[in-house]
Design an enzyme around this catalytic site. Structure first.
Site, PDB file in Angstrom:
ATOM      1  N   LYS A  13      34.504  43.977  50.168  1.00 45.45           N
ATOM      2  CA  LYS A  13      35.430  44.553  51.162  1.00 45.45           C
ATOM      3  C   LYS A  13      36.025  46.168  50.900  1.00 45.45           C
ATOM      4  O   LYS A  13      36.321  47.065  51.495  1.00 45.45           O
ATOM      5  CB  LYS A  13      36.891  43.385  50.626  1.00 45.45           C
ATOM      6  N   ARG A  88      46.380  37.263  48.627  1.00 49.47           N
ATOM      7  CA  ARG A  88      45.542  36.308  47.861  1.00 49.47           C
ATOM      8  C   ARG A  88      45.960  35.656  47.931  1.00 49.47           C
ATOM      9  O   ARG A  88      45.490  34.514  47.089  1.00 49.47           O
ATOM     10  CB  ARG A  88      45.317  37.824  47.017  1.00 49.47           C
ATOM     11  N   ARG A 127      27.785  46.903  39.777  1.00 53.69           N
ATOM     12  CA  ARG A 127      28.539  48.343  40.425  1.00 53.69           C
ATOM     13  C   ARG A 127      29.759  49.202  39.307  1.00 53.69           C
ATOM     14  O   ARG A 127      30.356  49.343  38.317  1.00 53.69           O
ATOM     15  CB  ARG A 127      29.896  47.314  40.345  1.00 53.69           C
ATOM     16  N   ARG A 160      33.939  49.198  35.879  1.00 50.16           N
ATOM     17  CA  ARG A 160      35.879  48.778  36.602  1.00 50.16           C
ATOM     18  C   ARG A 160      35.473  48.041  35.265  1.00 50.16           C
ATOM     19  O   ARG A 160      35.001  46.617  34.609  1.00 50.16           O
ATOM     20  CB  ARG A 160      35.220  48.327  37.305  1.00 50.16           C
ATOM     21  N   ARG A 171      37.990  35.691  38.241  1.00 47.48           N
ATOM     22  CA  ARG A 171      38.091  36.690  38.903  1.00 47.48           C
ATOM     23  C   ARG A 171      37.823  35.283  40.564  1.00 47.48           C
ATOM     24  O   ARG A 171      38.720  34.775  41.376  1.00 47.48           O
ATOM     25  CB  ARG A 171      37.932  37.387  39.680  1.00 47.48           C
TER      26      ARG A 171
HETATM   27  P1  AP5 Z   1      32.962  46.215  46.892  1.00 42.71           P
HETATM   28  O1  AP5 Z   1      32.643  46.992  48.489  1.00 42.71           O
HETATM   29  O2  AP5 Z   1      33.382  46.872  45.991  1.00 42.71           O
HETATM   30  O3  AP5 Z   1      33.487  44.823  46.817  1.00 42.71           O
HETATM   31  P2  AP5 Z   1      34.949  43.851  47.154  1.00 42.71           P
HETATM   32  O4  AP5 Z   1      34.812  42.999  48.087  1.00 42.71           O
HETATM   33  O5  AP5 Z   1      35.841  45.081  47.680  1.00 42.71           O
HETATM   34  O6  AP5 Z   1      34.930  43.623  45.581  1.00 42.71           O
HETATM   35  P3  AP5 Z   1      36.583  43.910  44.045  1.00 42.71           P
HETATM   36  O7  AP5 Z   1      35.543  43.597  42.432  1.00 42.71           O
HETATM   37  O8  AP5 Z   1      36.881  45.112  44.738  1.00 42.71           O
HETATM   38  O9  AP5 Z   1      37.458  43.035  44.272  1.00 42.71           O
HETATM   39  P4  AP5 Z   1      39.087  42.512  44.151  1.00 42.71           P
HETATM   40  O10 AP5 Z   1      39.557  40.995  45.093  1.00 42.71           O
HETATM   41  O11 AP5 Z   1      38.331  41.854  42.375  1.00 42.71           O
HETATM   42  O12 AP5 Z   1      39.175  43.392  43.934  1.00 42.71           O
HETATM   43  P5  AP5 Z   1      40.696  44.438  43.918  1.00 42.71           P
HETATM   44  O13 AP5 Z   1      39.647  45.333  43.907  1.00 42.71           O
HETATM   45  O14 AP5 Z   1      41.099  44.057  45.180  1.00 42.71           O
HETATM   46  O15 AP5 Z   1      30.846  45.468  46.288  1.00 42.71           O
HETATM   47  C1  AP5 Z   1      30.492  45.271  44.872  1.00 42.71           C
HETATM   48  C2  AP5 Z   1      29.409  45.981  44.924  1.00 42.71           C
HETATM   49  O16 AP5 Z   1      28.524  45.132  45.701  1.00 42.71           O
HETATM   50  C3  AP5 Z   1      29.164  47.221  44.880  1.00 42.71           C
HETATM   51  O17 AP5 Z   1      28.715  48.302  43.946  1.00 42.71           O
HETATM   52  C4  AP5 Z   1      28.849  47.677  46.441  1.00 42.71           C
HETATM   53  O18 AP5 Z   1      27.779  48.804  46.090  1.00 42.71           O
HETATM   54  C5  AP5 Z   1      27.709  46.267  46.280  1.00 42.71           C
HETATM   55  N1  AP5 Z   1      27.488  46.151  48.087  1.00 42.71           N
HETATM   56  C6  AP5 Z   1      28.175  46.154  48.526  1.00 42.71           C
HETATM   57  N2  AP5 Z   1      28.162  45.626  49.733  1.00 42.71           N
HETATM   58  C7  AP5 Z   1      26.912  45.273  49.604  1.00 42.71           C
HETATM   59  C8  AP5 Z   1      25.137  44.883  50.517  1.00 42.71           C
HETATM   60  N3  AP5 Z   1      25.400  44.201  51.574  1.00 42.71           N
HETATM   61  N4  AP5 Z   1      24.164  44.423  50.115  1.00 42.71           N
HETATM   62  C9  AP5 Z   1      24.129  44.947  48.568  1.00 42.71           C
HETATM   63  N5  AP5 Z   1      24.720  45.566  47.550  1.00 42.71           N
HETATM   64  C10 AP5 Z   1      26.357  45.956  48.339  1.00 42.71           C
HETATM   65  O19 AP5 Z   1      41.875  43.742  42.930  1.00 42.71           O
HETATM   66  C11 AP5 Z   1      41.401  43.694  41.638  1.00 42.71           C
HETATM   67  C12 AP5 Z   1      42.307  43.255  40.513  1.00 42.71           C
HETATM   68  O20 AP5 Z   1      44.159  43.491  40.903  1.00 42.71           O
HETATM   69  C13 AP5 Z   1      42.726  41.093  41.099  1.00 42.71           C
HETATM   70  O21 AP5 Z   1      41.935  39.791  40.203  1.00 42.71           O
HETATM   71  C14 AP5 Z   1      43.568  41.472  40.168  1.00 42.71           C
HETATM   72  O22 AP5 Z   1      44.445  41.267  39.147  1.00 42.71           O
HETATM   73  C15 AP5 Z   1      45.346  42.796  41.027  1.00 42.71           C
HETATM   74  N6  AP5 Z   1      44.797  41.972  42.274  1.00 42.71           N
HETATM   75  C16 AP5 Z   1      44.899  43.203  43.212  1.00 42.71           C
HETATM   76  N7  AP5 Z   1      44.972  42.627  44.709  1.00 42.71           N
HETATM   77  C17 AP5 Z   1      45.735  41.573  44.577  1.00 42.71           C
HETATM   78  C18 AP5 Z   1      47.053  40.701  45.025  1.00 42.71           C
HETATM   79  N8  AP5 Z   1      46.793  41.037  46.333  1.00 42.71           N
HETATM   80  N9  AP5 Z   1      47.804  39.878  44.627  1.00 42.71           N
HETATM   81  C19 AP5 Z   1      47.878  39.612  42.848  1.00 42.71           C
HETATM   82  N10 AP5 Z   1      47.065  40.440  42.659  1.00 42.71           N
HETATM   83  C20 AP5 Z   1      45.895  41.803  43.086  1.00 42.71           C
END
Ligand code: AP5
Ligand code: ZN
Length: 216
Positions: A13, A88, A127, A160, A171
């Site tokens: 994402k 979410r 990552r 991270r 997660r």
């Molecule tokens: P990346 O693009 O970083 O993936 P992502 O989908 O953004 O993953 P996140 O881990 O950031 O998502 P998340 O939903 O767990 O975390 P968030 O920050 O929202 O890609 C991942 C890796 O793969 C990278 O190294 C990239 O280089 C590689 N990659 C990408 N595309 C690729 C491809 N095509 N081929 C090969 N490699 C590739 O949330 C974190 C925490 O915050 C949550 O756990 C929760 O505690 C809190 N939080 C956030 N939002 C909410 C909410 N709405 N409600 C409640 N709590 C929340």
């Protein structure tokens, strides 16, 4: 254009949002990024969020809805936005609908990145992120020229705090139990666009452009 980029942790994402920001000139609103910035700045929100995020659980809906309510009214969202990592839960999606109806704004597409769990674990465990500029890397798929050093700003690359095994497991579980039901929610509203999230970053980019431009 108002988009939701949806998918499990590590689906890509954040990676794909960056390209959408550049291509369509709309801001990315990532609740994860906003919360990580709050943790770093040690604000009240950040102090509450840290342990929950490290454990891989979700913050309370009303807290996250408050964050979105404040962010979405800012001037830079006038021409649209991309929501990354929000909503979410069903409650967050209902809350978002209320906020948007007050602003007379509608979601155009919910782009759902489909990636199998074994690939997610591989993506998350490799990552790395630059502490100085925030640029993302991957040990295997997008390595820096010099190990541990950002290509752009020479900042240090770190893992991270929620990208370790226990947290990743939680997660994924949290996603299955609380977030995945949103697919049916947006399908019913006719907004869900499933995009195969396996392939090169560029291939997935093209699929997203196809969806957004109504070509697929
Ligand atoms: P990346 O693009 O970083 O993936 P992502 O989908 O953004 O993953 P996140 O881990 O950031 O998502 P998340 O939903 O767990 O975390 P968030 O920050 O929202 O890609 C991942 C890796 O793969 C990278 O190294 C990239 O280089 C590689 N990659 C990408 N595309 C690729 C491809 N095509 N081929 C090969 N490699 C590739 O949330 C974190 C925490 O915050 C949550 O756990 C929760 O505690 C809190 N939080 C956030 N939002 C909410 C909410 N709405 N409600 C409640 N709590 C929340
Ligand atoms: Zn950097």
């Amino acid at each position: 254009m108002n988009l939701i980029l949806f998918g499990p942790p590590g689906a890509g994402k954040g990676t794909q949002s960056q390209f959408i920001v550049d291509r369509f000139n709309i801001p990315q609103i990532s609740t994860g990024d906003i919360l990580r910035a709050a943790v770093k700045a040690q604000t009240d929100l950040g102090l509450k969020a840290k342990a929950i995020m490290d454990a891989g659980s979700l913050l309370p809906d009303e807290v996250v809805l408050g964050v979105i309510r404040d962010r979405i009214v800012l001037q830079d969202c006038a021409a649209g936005f991309i929501l990354d990592g929000f909503p979410r839960t069903i409650q967050q999606a209902d809350g978002l609908a209320d906020i948007l109806s007050g602003l007379q704004v509608k979601i155009d597409h919910v782009i759902s990145l489909e990636v199998p769990s074994d690939m997610i674990i591989q993506r998350l465990s490799g990552r790395r992120t630059c502490v100085a500029c925030g640029k993302g890397y991957h040990n295997m798929y997008a390595p820096p020229k010099v190990e541990g050093v950002c290509d752009w700003c020479k900042g240090e690359l770190v893992q991270r705090t929620d990208d370790h095994e226990e947290s990743i497991k939680n997660r994924l579980l949290t996603y299955e139990n609380q977030t995945a039901p949103l697919k049916a929610y947006y399908e019913q509203l006719g907004l869900l666009r499933s995009v195969q999230g396996v392939g090169s970053v560029e291939e997935i980019r093209q699929r997203i452009v196809g969806v957004v431009q109504g070509l697929s």
